[in-house]
Design a protein around this motif. Structure first.
Motif, PDB file in Angstrom:
ATOM      1  N   SER A   2       0.830  -1.201   0.000  1.00  0.00           N
ATOM      2  CA  SER A   2       0.000   0.000   0.000  1.00  0.00           C
ATOM      3  C   SER A   2       0.867   1.255   0.000  1.00  0.00           C
ATOM      4  CB  SER A   2      -0.927   0.002   1.214  1.00  0.00           C
ATOM      5  OG  SER A   2      -0.179  -0.009   2.411  1.00  0.00           O
ATOM      6  N   GLU A   3       0.226   2.398  -0.195  1.00  0.00           N
ATOM      7  CA  GLU A   3       0.922   3.689  -0.205  1.00  0.00           C
ATOM      8  C   GLU A   3       1.726   3.869   1.080  1.00  0.00           C
ATOM      9  OE1 GLU A   3       1.813   7.701  -1.557  1.00  0.00           O
ATOM     10  OE2 GLU A   3       1.093   5.900  -2.559  1.00  0.00           O
ATOM     11  N   LEU A   4       3.000   4.208   0.929  1.00  0.00           N
ATOM     12  CA  LEU A   4       3.877   4.381   2.087  1.00  0.00           C
ATOM     13  C   LEU A   4       3.459   5.591   2.910  1.00  0.00           C
ATOM     14  CD1 LEU A   4       7.368   3.712   0.449  1.00  0.00           C
ATOM     15  CD2 LEU A   4       6.020   2.130   1.852  1.00  0.00           C
ATOM     16  N   LYS A   5       3.640   5.518   4.214  1.00  0.00           N
ATOM     17  CA  LYS A   5       3.367   6.635   5.101  1.00  0.00           C
ATOM     18  C   LYS A   5       4.412   7.728   4.878  1.00  0.00           C
ATOM     19  CE  LYS A   5       0.016   4.341   7.072  1.00  0.00           C
ATOM     20  NZ  LYS A   5      -1.389   4.668   6.770  1.00  0.00           N
ATOM     21  N   LYS A   9       8.438   7.802   3.590  1.00  0.00           N
ATOM     22  CA  LYS A   9       8.881   8.532   2.398  1.00  0.00           C
ATOM     23  C   LYS A   9      10.025   9.485   2.723  1.00  0.00           C
ATOM     24  CE  LYS A   9       4.457   8.395  -0.089  1.00  0.00           C
ATOM     25  NZ  LYS A   9       3.361   9.223  -0.657  1.00  0.00           N
ATOM     26  N   ALA A  13      12.072   7.595   0.116  1.00  0.00           N
ATOM     27  CA  ALA A  13      11.586   7.969  -1.221  1.00  0.00           C
ATOM     28  C   ALA A  13      12.681   8.616  -2.057  1.00  0.00           C
ATOM     29  CB  ALA A  13      10.397   8.908  -1.101  1.00  0.00           C
ATOM     30  N   ALA A  71       7.520  13.148  -3.914  1.00  0.00           N
ATOM     31  CA  ALA A  71       6.738  12.095  -3.281  1.00  0.00           C
ATOM     32  C   ALA A  71       6.083  12.587  -1.997  1.00  0.00           C
ATOM     33  CB  ALA A  71       7.629  10.890  -2.998  1.00  0.00           C
ATOM     34  N   GLY A  74       3.189  14.730  -2.962  1.00  0.00           N
ATOM     35  CA  GLY A  74       2.164  14.069  -3.758  1.00  0.00           C
ATOM     36  C   GLY A  74       2.068  14.621  -5.162  1.00  0.00           C
TER      37      GLY A  74
END
Length: 429
Positions: A2-5, A9, A13, A71, A74
């Protein structure tokens, strides 16, 4: 997965090493890059291939770090610049030319205000400044047929006004232009303007992102959501052929997700060269790895200091959106629910003289023009950045003679408060 917290990041990231490659982002300290043939290099100059040929435009170290900030915010594309000022200049100049117009908040950082109101006016770009507290009708009245962008700061420096991002985004989009937001003070840890309708985000990475007063820098991030082609007549630089690159049209070649940053890199960075050094980008990344941890402490210290100041008899006013009753407390609850920043502005008894006595008595808070650092720093604008103004002029621009900007570092809040208390005791009033 799932999308990383966000915290993950901050640490991981932007750069993922392969087998046997450096675990830390490598510093590519080279001005130029070698190719086996002129044809291969020619593809880079024609924007037909991705790669590097000269660090004035792009550098791998810089791109790794820009990808991390992208990242965090967003976005879809990002670039580093040599400073926050360069980032704000490029962000606007990339879409506004001589004869164009921009709407901007009047409470933005003084250096940015001067960049817009003086330097960019000399380049033929007009600006209308509005209060961040303006009504929708007042904001609407600021637009002109040649308006190309709206600009504001999430939390203004040093006024600490909080921008109603949705209100400004709604107005910008109604006129077919993007909202550009300087998100330096809250960082993406405490606010992600794209989630509220902003289209472009800028940063002075010199501040909290670096966090250790180690390197000057800036960043621009594109949300990839603004459809430039829907308003092609407003943005010919993005939507018509660029003859300096053999007639490439950026929106056709790179889509709405990549056109804006590609143009800023291939045109503005090519011609103006405000690149961040790879060494500074490396240091910036070191700061980013702990950003999510540090911002929490900065905010805790800011809140504790603001509450202490609010109750002190020698303090006339305190500006900090975390305080109930602050003018921006309600809007901050919407956009900054997890905290704002560590910067507090306040006024002391005794006017200019009282502020000067307070500054002279500080022991932990260093007198600096810097802000948003791991070490607490303090500034009396009337004696420093705004000393050329009279007391009346200071009041008119919102920086009163008694105002002190106090940037809480990562020290223990009890020690900061003790230092502030003894400095306040020194004021003869």
């Amino acid at each position: 997965m799932s999308e990383l917290k966000l915290g993950t990041k901050c640490v991981q990231a932007g750069y993922r090493p392969g087998n046997g490659e450096p675990r830390q982002i490598p510093i590519i300290q080279s001005t130029t890059f070698k190719y086996e043939s002129s044809a291969e290099m020619g593809k880079l100059f024609d924007l037909e291939a991705s790669g590097y040929f000269y660090t004035r435009l792009q550098n791998p170290t810089n791109d790794y770090v820009a990808a991390k900030i992208c990242a965090l915010e967003g976005g879809t594309a990002a670039m580093l610049t040599s400073s926050g000022q360069a980032a704000n200049f490029y962000a606007i100049f990339n879409i506004a030319n001589a004869g164009d117009h921009v709407v901007a908040s009047n409470s933005i950082y003084g250096g940015t205000f001067n960049l817009f109101n003086v330097t960019m006016r000399k380049m033929g770009i007009d600006f209308t400044f509005v209060s961040p507290d303006c009504t929708e009708e007042e904001l609407e009245a600021a637009f002109k047929p040649n308006t190309k962008a709206v600009f504001g700061e999430t939390i203004a420096n040093p006024a600490l006004t909080v921008l109603d991002i949705e209100k400004f985004a709604k107005a910008a989009h109604a006129h077919g232009v993007p909202l550009v937001v300087d998100n330096t003070f809250p960082t993406p840890v405490n606010c992600r303007p794209f989630e509220w309708g902003a289209d472009i985000v800028t940063h002075s990475t010199t501040k909290y992102m670096d966090g250790h007063a180690a390197g000057v820098g800036g960043c621009i991030v594109d949300s990839g959501k603004f459809d430039w082609t829907a308003y092609a007549e407003k943005f010919p630089g993005l939507c018509t052929p660029d003859e300096s690159y053999h007639g490439i049209t950026y929106t056709e070649k790179f889509g709405i997700e990549g056109a804006y940053i590609t143009k800023a890199t291939s045109q503005l960075m090519r011609d103006l060269g405000s690149i961040q050094s790879p060494q500074n980008a490396f240091l910036l990344n070191m700061g980013l790895e702990s950003l999510h941890v540090r911002m929490k402490r900065h905010c805790e210290n800011g809140q504790a200091v603001a509450e202490f100041l609010q109750a002190h008899p020698k303090v006339l006013y305190v500006t900090y959106c975390g305080l109930p009753g602050d003018k921006y407390h309600e809007v901050a609850k919407k956009y900054l629910p997890n905290g704002s920043c560590g910067v507090v502005s306040f006024g002391v008894v005794g006017g200019r003289k009282g502020a000067e006595q307070f500054m002279a008595a500080l022991k932990l808070g260093a007198i600096e023009t810097h802000v948003a650092d791991a070490r607490t720093c303090c500034l009396h604008p009337a004696s420093a950045t705004h000393r050329q103004l009279t007391d009346q002029q200071l009041v008119e621009c919102g920086v009163r003679p008694d105002m002190i900007r106090y940037s809480c570092g990562l020290e223990d809040s009890a020690d900061l408060i003790a230092d502030i208390a003894q400095a306040l005791d020194s004021i003869e009033a």
